[in-house]
Design an enzyme around this catalytic site. Sequence first.
Site, PDB file in Angstrom:
ATOM      1  CE1 TYR A   9      35.418  46.278  41.271  1.00 56.66           C
ATOM      2  CE2 TYR A   9      37.258  45.951  39.761  1.00 56.66           C
ATOM      3  CZ  TYR A   9      36.781  46.168  41.045  1.00 56.66           C
ATOM      4  OH  TYR A   9      37.660  46.295  42.080  1.00 56.66           O
TER       5      TYR A   9
ATOM      6  N   GLY B 299      36.483  42.389  28.384  1.00 57.91           N
ATOM      7  CA  GLY B 299      36.815  43.488  29.294  1.00 57.91           C
ATOM      8  C   GLY B 299      38.233  43.478  29.837  1.00 57.91           C
TER       9      GLY B 299
END
Length: 328
Positions: free
Chosen positions: A141, A284
């Site tokens: 992202y 992440g």
Amino acid sequence: MSILVLGGAGYIGSHTVRELIDAGRDVVVVDNLQTGFRKAIHPLARFYEVDIRNRSALEHVFASEDIEGVIHFAACSQVGESMHDPLKYYDNNLGGTITLLQAMIANGVDKLVFSSTAATYGEPERVPILESDRTEPTNCYGETKLSMEKMMRWVSSAHGLRYIALRYFNACGAHPDGSIGEAHDPETHLVPLILQVPNGQRAKISIFGDDYATKDGTCVRDYIHVTDLAQAHILALDRLLAGGESDVFNLGNGVGFTVKEVIECARRVTGHPIPAEIVPRRAGDPAQLIASSDKAKDVLGWKPQYDDLDTIVSTAWKWHAAHPHGFA
Ligand code: UDP
């Protein structure tokens, strides 16, 4: 003339549209309603149900409206999903931005405010993070948002388009009148997930890891109220309209709270015990993200109104308690 808000049916987009309209601006909303909600669209905004990857549909909007500037929120924004389905993020986030920039150039619209993210930094070298610090995203992202910023920079030098990228930290809260708020399906963000417990929709909240190098072992984030973010978009837009140069700004409160502290805050605000359990880390996630927003304050004149976490979470609770199913 009008302001075009892409993704104006989403969480931060709908709050920005609300502030624009309250300030007397004329607003056009474009949204594909994939993650946004029709009911979140302000009744005074003109709405086009369009996916920004659809060039001809986007051209129709530019041809029908007199657009002086664009605010771009239309992107996928879930860290976890981006790790499992990276191509969805490249397709929607980069693909959509390519089409948008092509349409803006073709129609002579040269001012763009962009919804970027603290996820562009990845694991920070130091906190608070400055805009000039290293950008090395730890999730897909953040990688796509950084690539979108870079695309704007190259397009800016080639075609003269000016843009301001706003890197927000953790957006939360809801409009203080309780009429619009955060709603994602599925929900992945910490504050709304915590509030599902006192709302009777979830038995407990999971804490993603308690072995980080932070004061209580849980991740530290900088939580910023959505209305303060919305105001920053208007300041950035007005700066571009006044002839300001392309730039990048962090938006946060400059104070970090651990996941455990946010849960404790929600217990105070709701009066509910909110049981919590430790589960493994989420892929992440950087250990801590805290903004320096001095540049936004100095250059844009940004003055966040909500610097107290209890007040921020109270506005979220007002929305969620009254709308347990969001806009459904
Ligand atoms: N988090 C958590 N449990 C949850 C959801 C989130 O512990 O059910 C943690 C997450 O690991 C992160 C913080 O809460 O450290 C904020 O996560 P969120 O997804 O709200 O925002 P992000 O920081 O990913 O933009």
